[in-house]
Design a protein around this motif. Structure first.
Motif, PDB file in Angstrom:
ATOM      1  N   ILE B  10       1.492  -1.685   0.471  1.00 46.82           N
ATOM      2  CA  ILE B  10      -0.368  -0.311  -0.166  1.00 46.82           C
ATOM      3  C   ILE B  10       1.021   1.437   0.023  1.00 46.82           C
ATOM      4  O   ILE B  10       1.703   1.725   0.516  1.00 46.82           O
ATOM      5  N   SER B  11       1.010   2.394  -0.766  1.00 49.14           N
ATOM      6  CA  SER B  11       2.251   2.843  -1.220  1.00 49.14           C
ATOM      7  C   SER B  11       1.478   4.189  -1.289  1.00 49.14           C
ATOM      8  O   SER B  11       2.233   5.483  -0.662  1.00 49.14           O
ATOM      9  N   ILE B  13      -2.908   6.809   1.048  1.00 55.01           N
ATOM     10  CA  ILE B  13      -3.711   6.395   1.525  1.00 55.01           C
ATOM     11  C   ILE B  13      -3.980   7.931   1.150  1.00 55.01           C
ATOM     12  O   ILE B  13      -3.422   9.054   1.616  1.00 55.01           O
ATOM     13  N   VAL B  97      -9.783  -4.824  -1.144  1.00 51.58           N
ATOM     14  CA  VAL B  97      -8.107  -4.901  -1.802  1.00 51.58           C
ATOM     15  C   VAL B  97      -7.043  -6.258  -1.844  1.00 51.58           C
ATOM     16  O   VAL B  97      -6.480  -5.760  -2.278  1.00 51.58           O
ATOM     17  N   HIS B 111      -0.700   0.383 -10.046  1.00 51.88           N
ATOM     18  CA  HIS B 111      -0.718   0.706  -9.367  1.00 51.88           C
ATOM     19  C   HIS B 111      -2.625   0.879  -8.891  1.00 51.88           C
ATOM     20  O   HIS B 111      -3.119   1.125 -10.263  1.00 51.88           O
ATOM     21  N   VAL B 235      -7.142   3.959  -0.766  1.00 50.31           N
ATOM     22  CA  VAL B 235      -5.491   3.486  -1.051  1.00 50.31           C
ATOM     23  C   VAL B 235      -4.957   3.265  -2.187  1.00 50.31           C
ATOM     24  O   VAL B 235      -5.530   2.505  -3.024  1.00 50.31           O
ATOM     25  N   VAL B 237      -3.150   0.370  -3.755  1.00 48.01           N
ATOM     26  CA  VAL B 237      -1.551  -0.684  -4.085  1.00 48.01           C
ATOM     27  C   VAL B 237      -1.148  -0.565  -5.224  1.00 48.01           C
ATOM     28  O   VAL B 237      -1.648  -0.806  -6.457  1.00 48.01           O
ATOM     29  N   ILE B 359      -8.278  -0.282   7.628  1.00 48.26           N
ATOM     30  CA  ILE B 359      -7.119  -0.046   6.819  1.00 48.26           C
ATOM     31  C   ILE B 359      -5.913   1.163   6.698  1.00 48.26           C
ATOM     32  O   ILE B 359      -4.829   1.623   6.896  1.00 48.26           O
ATOM     33  N   HIS B 360      -6.917   2.236   6.295  1.00 47.50           N
ATOM     34  CA  HIS B 360      -6.399   3.556   6.909  1.00 47.50           C
ATOM     35  C   HIS B 360      -5.574   3.746   7.713  1.00 47.50           C
ATOM     36  O   HIS B 360      -4.034   3.825   7.770  1.00 47.50           O
ATOM     37  N   VAL B 363      -1.990   1.911   8.172  1.00 49.41           N
ATOM     38  CA  VAL B 363      -1.029   2.762   7.279  1.00 49.41           C
ATOM     39  C   VAL B 363       0.155   4.072   8.125  1.00 49.41           C
ATOM     40  O   VAL B 363       0.717   4.234   7.758  1.00 49.41           O
ATOM     41  N   LEU B 397      -0.120  -6.441   8.007  1.00 54.99           N
ATOM     42  CA  LEU B 397       1.205  -5.701   7.054  1.00 54.99           C
ATOM     43  C   LEU B 397       2.103  -5.302   7.922  1.00 54.99           C
ATOM     44  O   LEU B 397       2.100  -4.988   9.190  1.00 54.99           O
TER      45      LEU B 397
END
Lengths: 136, 401
Positions: B10-11, B13, B97, B111, B235, B237, B359-360, B363, B397
């Protein structure tokens, strides 16, 4: 006996009609595989255990046990009084359950494990199976 | 052991404003979140070659629930995609995701923009949350109910609150779990939300406040139920090698889980005290050398407070049936505890962003960007869980860079 509450009606079709009209003679029925004896609910065309299509409605005793419960207070449908939703299990088969209502039971007397029996609430053509405590 | 998950990271957010009634369209909120995520990933819009969402459009969902479908967002951004997906069936909200990770790992896309948007606060207006099949106040003229819903709605079990309450009371019965223990999920969430500038509910909550609030459906009280909001979370990916192009740590996907080995049913599932989380938890740990004790933060779905308890057990953070004692007093799950839980305030207090808020936040914590709510430890491993009842999904993660 309190007046029957508002209920959303089920849409009857060839698969579920037996269940929702079963109470006309006071008996609760589920589908049972005639080949292997497995009780299947909700109703589907084939037995999930053996694959047979020979499934037919059969009456259960109507007795069961409260597996869990919740006393609903939120007025989702305009109701003004709390009512009880229960999950009932049946001696005929482990794991077969019905989400339904508990009636004629004071709220502070509800117990998981209490024995209950079916009573039917008629709304037009539909007989809703709900449950009341078995008085020992 | 597999390693295909680790081909994706996950690059980036992003998240829109989050609020109780923003009166902005779902597409408008989504574009905010998407553009923020794309920039955060060190990308331009032209770099994005995949898109995914939960639940997608056109499924007859209640107002404000679904958000825009992927074609609508793709078109608004003029994306040229090599892969695209949206849908409601699968391992809960995080399935989108998971699908993106699979697309990237398979080399179909490089991406992928993944988003979840809700406008439930605006849609519900002042009427509050309705049950399924009935309006906000009356019942006359309700449609007849077919399909799966016929086994709950006609029995006045109108809401997931009712269905899950049955699970909760069963857990109380089997394990001696108490309302005071259950309360700690809501209290912990509120405590953390006070340190989250985007959280919608930040007034202090004591145990007395929790018990004074009205009962919805026993044992769930008002604060056991999440808070509808408007907001979008996105996000990016990306293929793992993109990590070196980004000027901040990325979250490497260490493991994912999607299993559902019981009956996919709210009331026929064999074990009512665990449901699908059981199967997801078991599967997750087969896909990594990490163990529950390696996890530094746990962002565990709390659409209803009880679900977080289910996840603590299913993911092995405590023993079967032991989530009550584990959370008792709220110490272990606090920001400075042995396993910080729902560090942003969860859906209970930060708002019902419906899965992606976890998820956010995972990260954010991995990247050390939690500000006042950043847990005071070296965060290398985060667990994320979505869903409850008959649908569940989870992900591990790890921090990279």
């Amino acid at each position: 006996m309190l007046p029957a509450p508002f209920r959303v009606q089920p849409a009857l079709d060839d698969t579920n009609r037996f269940f929702w009209t079963s109470g006309a003679d006071g008996r609760l029925r589920f589908l049972r595989c005639q080949a292997c004896g497995y009780w299947l609910h909700p109703p589907i065309p084939r037995c999930p255990e053996c694959g047979s299509r020979d499934v037919a409605p059969e009456a259960v005793s109507g007795r069961g046990e409260v597996f869990s419960y919740t006393v609903n207070h939120q007025s989702w449908d305009g109701s003004t009084e709390p009512y009880v939703i229960v999950l009932v299990t049946f001696p005929e088969q482990e794991g077969m359950r019905l989400t339904t209502n508990l009636v004629d039971c004071p709220l502070d007397e509800i117990r998981i494990g209490m024995p209950v029996e079916v009573v039917f609430e008629q709304h037009d053509q539909v007989y809703f199976p709900v449950f009341k405590p078995v008085i020992a | 052991m597999t390693d295909f998950e680790r081909k994706a990271v996950i690059s980036g957010i992003g998240q829109s404003a989050v609020g109780r009634r923003l009166n902005r369209t779902d597409l408008d909120l989504t574009l905010d979140a998407a553009l923020e995520a794309i920039a955060d990933a060190g990308l331009t819009v032209a770099d994005v070659d995949g898109i995914a969402t939960y639940p997608g459009a056109g499924g007859g969902a209640p107002p404000g629930f679904a958000g825009p479908g992927s074609p609508e967002v793709q078109d608004a951004l003029r994306l040229k995609v090599n892969w695209h997906s949206g849908g409601i069936e699968g391992a809960a909200q995080i399935q989108a995701v998971i699908n993106a990770v699979m697309a990237v790992s398979a080399g179909l896309a490089r991406h992928v923009l993944v988003y979840r948007t809700v406008t439930e606060a605006t849609a519900q207006g002042s009427g509050g949350r309705a049950g399924i099949g009935v309006g906000g106040g009356g019942g006359g003229g309700a449609p007849r109910m077919g399909g799966t819903m016929q086994w709950s709605i006609p029995f006045r079990a109108y809401s997931a609150a009712n269905w899950l309450a049955l699970n909760a009371h069963r857990h109380f019965h089997e394990f001696g779990t108490t309302p005071e223990q259950l309360a700690m999920i809501a209290i912990n969430a509120r405590r953390n939300a006070q340190k989250n500038p985007k959280a919608v509910y930040t007034d202090p909550m004591t145990l007395d406040d929790y018990f004074a609030a009205r009962m919805i459906t026993s044992p769930f009280r008002l604060y056991d139920c999440d808070a509808p909001v408007d907001g979008s979370t996105a996000v990016i990916v990306s293929a793992a090698e993109h990590a070196k192009n980004v000027d901040h740590p990325v979250a490497r996907v260490e493991a994912m889980a999607t299993a559902l080995r019981g009956r996919p049913s709210w009331d026929q599932f064999d074990d009512m005290t665990t449901m699908a989380a059981r199967d997801v938890g078991a599967q997750l740990w087969t896909r990594t050398d990490l163990r529950p004790s390696d996890v530094d933060v746990a962002e565990l779905y709390d659409g209803f407070s009880f679900l977080t308890m289910v996840w603590l057990e299913a993911l092995g953070f405590c023993g079967r049936g032991e989530s009550g004692p584990f959370i008792e007093g709220g110490t272990r799950i606090a920001l400075d505890g042995e396993l910080p839980v729902n560090t942003h305030g969860g859906q209970l207090s930060a708002g019902r962003l419906h899965g992606f808020g976890f998820i956010h936040e995972a990260v954010v914590q991995l990247r050390g960007e939690g500000g006042d709510r950043q847990v005071p430890r070296d965060v290398e491993v985060a667990a994320v869980a979505n869903g409850g009842g008959p649908i569940a999904g989870a992900m591990l993660l790890t921090r990279e860079g």
